[in-house]
Design a protein around this motif. Structure first.
Motif, PDB file in Angstrom:
ATOM      1  N   SER A 164      62.675 -47.181  60.868  1.00  0.00           N
ATOM      2  CA  SER A 164      63.366 -48.207  61.006  1.00  0.00           C
ATOM      3  C   SER A 164      63.868 -48.510  62.138  1.00  0.00           C
ATOM      4  O   SER A 164      63.926 -49.447  62.865  1.00  0.00           O
ATOM      5  CB  SER A 164      64.549 -48.135  59.953  1.00  0.00           C
ATOM      6  N   GLY A 165      64.095 -47.220  62.893  1.00  0.00           N
ATOM      7  CA  GLY A 165      64.675 -47.366  64.441  1.00  0.00           C
ATOM      8  C   GLY A 165      63.445 -47.793  65.337  1.00  0.00           C
ATOM      9  O   GLY A 165      63.817 -48.659  66.299  1.00  0.00           O
ATOM     10  N   LEU A 166      62.327 -46.993  65.198  1.00  0.00           N
ATOM     11  CA  LEU A 166      61.432 -47.378  66.038  1.00  0.00           C
ATOM     12  C   LEU A 166      61.229 -48.984  65.831  1.00  0.00           C
ATOM     13  O   LEU A 166      61.010 -49.371  67.044  1.00  0.00           O
ATOM     14  CB  LEU A 166      60.194 -46.471  65.380  1.00  0.00           C
ATOM     15  N   PHE A 167      60.955 -49.512  64.728  1.00  0.00           N
ATOM     16  CA  PHE A 167      60.552 -50.967  64.715  1.00  0.00           C
ATOM     17  C   PHE A 167      61.760 -51.848  65.009  1.00  0.00           C
ATOM     18  O   PHE A 167      61.366 -52.874  65.802  1.00  0.00           O
ATOM     19  CB  PHE A 167      60.366 -51.045  63.209  1.00  0.00           C
ATOM     20  N   LEU A 168      62.858 -51.427  64.584  1.00  0.00           N
ATOM     21  CA  LEU A 168      64.140 -52.243  65.249  1.00  0.00           C
ATOM     22  C   LEU A 168      63.996 -52.224  66.691  1.00  0.00           C
ATOM     23  O   LEU A 168      64.186 -53.467  67.429  1.00  0.00           O
ATOM     24  CB  LEU A 168      65.298 -51.604  64.636  1.00  0.00           C
ATOM     25  N   GLY A 169      63.671 -51.451  67.433  1.00  0.00           N
ATOM     26  CA  GLY A 169      63.541 -51.253  68.827  1.00  0.00           C
ATOM     27  C   GLY A 169      62.679 -52.520  69.366  1.00  0.00           C
ATOM     28  O   GLY A 169      62.716 -52.538  70.558  1.00  0.00           O
ATOM     29  N   ILE A 170      61.711 -52.738  68.566  1.00  0.00           N
ATOM     30  CA  ILE A 170      60.546 -53.581  69.018  1.00  0.00           C
ATOM     31  C   ILE A 170      60.720 -55.063  68.399  1.00  0.00           C
ATOM     32  O   ILE A 170      59.620 -55.673  68.184  1.00  0.00           O
ATOM     33  CB  ILE A 170      59.229 -53.057  68.982  1.00  0.00           C
ATOM     34  N   GLY A 171      62.010 -55.125  67.687  1.00  0.00           N
ATOM     35  CA  GLY A 171      62.182 -56.756  67.167  1.00  0.00           C
ATOM     36  C   GLY A 171      61.558 -56.790  65.870  1.00  0.00           C
ATOM     37  O   GLY A 171      61.199 -57.764  65.398  1.00  0.00           O
ATOM     38  N   ILE A 172      61.308 -55.623  65.039  1.00  0.00           N
ATOM     39  CA  ILE A 172      60.647 -55.834  63.894  1.00  0.00           C
ATOM     40  C   ILE A 172      61.486 -54.988  62.625  1.00  0.00           C
ATOM     41  O   ILE A 172      62.089 -53.839  62.946  1.00  0.00           O
ATOM     42  CB  ILE A 172      59.359 -55.160  63.815  1.00  0.00           C
ATOM     43  N   LYS A 173      61.737 -55.851  61.532  1.00  0.00           N
ATOM     44  CA  LYS A 173      62.324 -55.162  60.490  1.00  0.00           C
ATOM     45  C   LYS A 173      61.265 -54.580  59.567  1.00  0.00           C
ATOM     46  O   LYS A 173      60.382 -55.016  59.070  1.00  0.00           O
ATOM     47  CB  LYS A 173      63.158 -56.347  59.718  1.00  0.00           C
ATOM     48  N   LEU A 174      61.695 -53.232  59.125  1.00  0.00           N
ATOM     49  CA  LEU A 174      60.816 -52.300  58.317  1.00  0.00           C
ATOM     50  C   LEU A 174      61.274 -52.671  56.791  1.00  0.00           C
ATOM     51  O   LEU A 174      62.391 -52.183  56.345  1.00  0.00           O
ATOM     52  CB  LEU A 174      61.087 -50.832  58.524  1.00  0.00           C
ATOM     53  N   VAL A 175      60.650 -53.519  56.205  1.00  0.00           N
ATOM     54  CA  VAL A 175      61.033 -53.961  54.962  1.00  0.00           C
ATOM     55  C   VAL A 175      60.821 -52.920  53.750  1.00  0.00           C
ATOM     56  O   VAL A 175      61.925 -52.578  53.095  1.00  0.00           O
ATOM     57  CB  VAL A 175      60.164 -55.297  54.292  1.00  0.00           C
ATOM     58  N   ASP A 176      59.383 -52.433  53.715  1.00  0.00           N
ATOM     59  CA  ASP A 176      59.241 -51.264  53.072  1.00  0.00           C
ATOM     60  C   ASP A 176      58.080 -50.535  53.507  1.00  0.00           C
ATOM     61  O   ASP A 176      57.309 -51.098  54.171  1.00  0.00           O
ATOM     62  CB  ASP A 176      59.159 -51.454  51.564  1.00  0.00           C
ATOM     63  N   PHE A 177      57.621 -49.432  53.021  1.00  0.00           N
ATOM     64  CA  PHE A 177      56.190 -48.594  53.346  1.00  0.00           C
ATOM     65  C   PHE A 177      56.086 -47.754  52.178  1.00  0.00           C
ATOM     66  O   PHE A 177      56.997 -47.208  51.182  1.00  0.00           O
ATOM     67  CB  PHE A 177      56.586 -48.020  54.591  1.00  0.00           C
ATOM     68  N   LYS A 178      54.856 -47.499  52.276  1.00  0.00           N
ATOM     69  CA  LYS A 178      54.155 -46.315  51.474  1.00  0.00           C
ATOM     70  C   LYS A 178      53.609 -45.287  52.000  1.00  0.00           C
ATOM     71  O   LYS A 178      53.004 -45.271  53.162  1.00  0.00           O
ATOM     72  CB  LYS A 178      53.114 -47.198  50.552  1.00  0.00           C
ATOM     73  N   VAL A 179      54.083 -43.811  51.638  1.00  0.00           N
ATOM     74  CA  VAL A 179      53.773 -42.788  52.214  1.00  0.00           C
ATOM     75  C   VAL A 179      52.757 -42.031  51.099  1.00  0.00           C
ATOM     76  O   VAL A 179      53.340 -42.152  49.850  1.00  0.00           O
ATOM     77  CB  VAL A 179      54.604 -42.083  53.065  1.00  0.00           C
ATOM     78  N   GLU A 180      52.187 -40.958  51.599  1.00  0.00           N
ATOM     79  CA  GLU A 180      51.674 -39.838  50.632  1.00  0.00           C
ATOM     80  C   GLU A 180      51.748 -38.367  51.415  1.00  0.00           C
ATOM     81  O   GLU A 180      51.863 -38.322  52.365  1.00  0.00           O
ATOM     82  CB  GLU A 180      50.176 -40.120  50.467  1.00  0.00           C
ATOM     83  N   PHE A 181      51.999 -37.558  50.537  1.00  0.00           N
ATOM     84  CA  PHE A 181      52.365 -36.138  50.880  1.00  0.00           C
ATOM     85  C   PHE A 181      51.185 -35.375  50.242  1.00  0.00           C
ATOM     86  O   PHE A 181      50.586 -35.562  49.471  1.00  0.00           O
ATOM     87  CB  PHE A 181      53.716 -35.695  50.278  1.00  0.00           C
ATOM     88  N   GLY A 182      51.121 -34.127  50.979  1.00  0.00           N
ATOM     89  CA  GLY A 182      49.963 -32.994  50.338  1.00  0.00           C
ATOM     90  C   GLY A 182      50.625 -31.558  50.571  1.00  0.00           C
ATOM     91  O   GLY A 182      51.841 -31.555  50.995  1.00  0.00           O
ATOM     92  N   ARG A 183      50.054 -30.722  49.965  1.00  0.00           N
ATOM     93  CA  ARG A 183      50.320 -29.219  49.875  1.00  0.00           C
ATOM     94  C   ARG A 183      49.598 -28.749  50.818  1.00  0.00           C
ATOM     95  O   ARG A 183      48.374 -28.837  50.994  1.00  0.00           O
ATOM     96  CB  ARG A 183      50.209 -28.685  48.685  1.00  0.00           C
TER      97      ARG A 183
END
Ligand code: UDP
Length: 257
Positions: A164-183
């Protein structure tokens, strides 16, 4: 040079090859775009190159912040070297603003603020169209333990704060996102790490000033301009260096006495 590589798996947007060392994998980013469980398909020239670069930048920064991830290094324009992990069969979605399937499910206007960030889990299964599941399903079917769910939720919140901070700094709103995790299995130890990719393919990114969509919704919703949007994200992240045209030197008057 060894050109014959062992292909482990080909997905919708990426191909996985055996890496040079045991426990490593090479991820190759394709130009293929798919949506609606691959019912809609297209090839978008250069998309894989941009996603490889954007995901590299985000995973490198997360590694620097101490977030455990599978990412080791980018190898070339389309490929990166990652640690081999056992993927947990969940798509973890973090939402800051109502959009997409949440808006439809709960009748919320797209763009309306949520009372707080919300984490959702979807079971990764193409045949079933990735159904939404609860922690009850996850633990009952042993897809992840309660401790692992806890780790995943903590990491998802930290990733959301960082992004959110990274994108806010370049004028972009992070609405949502998908991530995946592993062991990750390492000398008798198992730990949860962030895997897969983070790119405009799996985020909703809206320009703060214009509300323009700078993500895969341009493809899902037939809006066109997908490459321009991804390039804009890459440019604002400093990944595309703008070469200023040097001012053409004008002929100078030379005084002759
Ligand atoms: N998403 C994704 N892969 C999927 C489903 C969703 O990367 O298979 C991302 C999507 O880009 C968005 C977020 O997860 O940033 C939430 O998507 P949503 O549940 O609203 O589904 P959609 O409307 O994309 O079907």
């Amino acid at each position: 040079m060894n050109t014959k590589r062992t292909r482990i798996y080909e997905g919708k947007a990426k191909i996985l090859y055996e890496g040079p060392e045991p426990g490593t994998i090479i991820v190759h980013y394709k130009d293929d775009a798919t949506a609606f469980n691959a019912q809609k398909k297209a090839v978008i020239d250069g998309k894989g190159v941009l996603n490889n670069r954007i995901s590299e930048l985000i995973f490198t920064r997360l590694n620097e912040l101490g977030m455990p991830t599978h990412f080791l290094k980018r190898l070339n324009m389309r490929e990166q070297l990652v640690r081999e992990v056992e993927i947990i069969p969940l798509e973890v979605v973090v939402r800051n603003v109502a959009a997409g399937s949440l808006s439809k499910r709960l009748g919320l206007e797209e763009g309306s603020a949520l009372p707080r960030s919300i984490i959702e889990f979807y079971y990764k299964n193409d045949q079933l169209g990735d159904p939404m599941v609860s922690e009850e399903h996850i633990t009952a079917f042993n897809w992840a333990s309660p401790q692992e769910i806890d780790d995943i939720m903590h990491m998802a919140i930290r990733i959301n704060d960082f992004l959110s901070g990274l994108f806010l700094g370049i004028g972009i709103k992070l609405v949502d996102f998908k991530v995946e995790f592993g062991r990750l299995y390492e000398n008798d130890m198992v730990r949860i790490v962030l895997a897969d990719e983070i790119s405009p393919d799996c985020c909703r990114l809206w320009d703060i000033k214009t509300q323009d969509k700078l993500d895969k919704d341009r493809f899902r919703r037939d809006m066109g301009g997908l490459m321009e949007a991804y390039q804009e994200v890459a440019r604002r992240l400093g990944l595309i260096i703008e070469v200023e045209q040097p001012e053409r030197s004008r002929p100078k008057l030379v005084k002759t006495d």
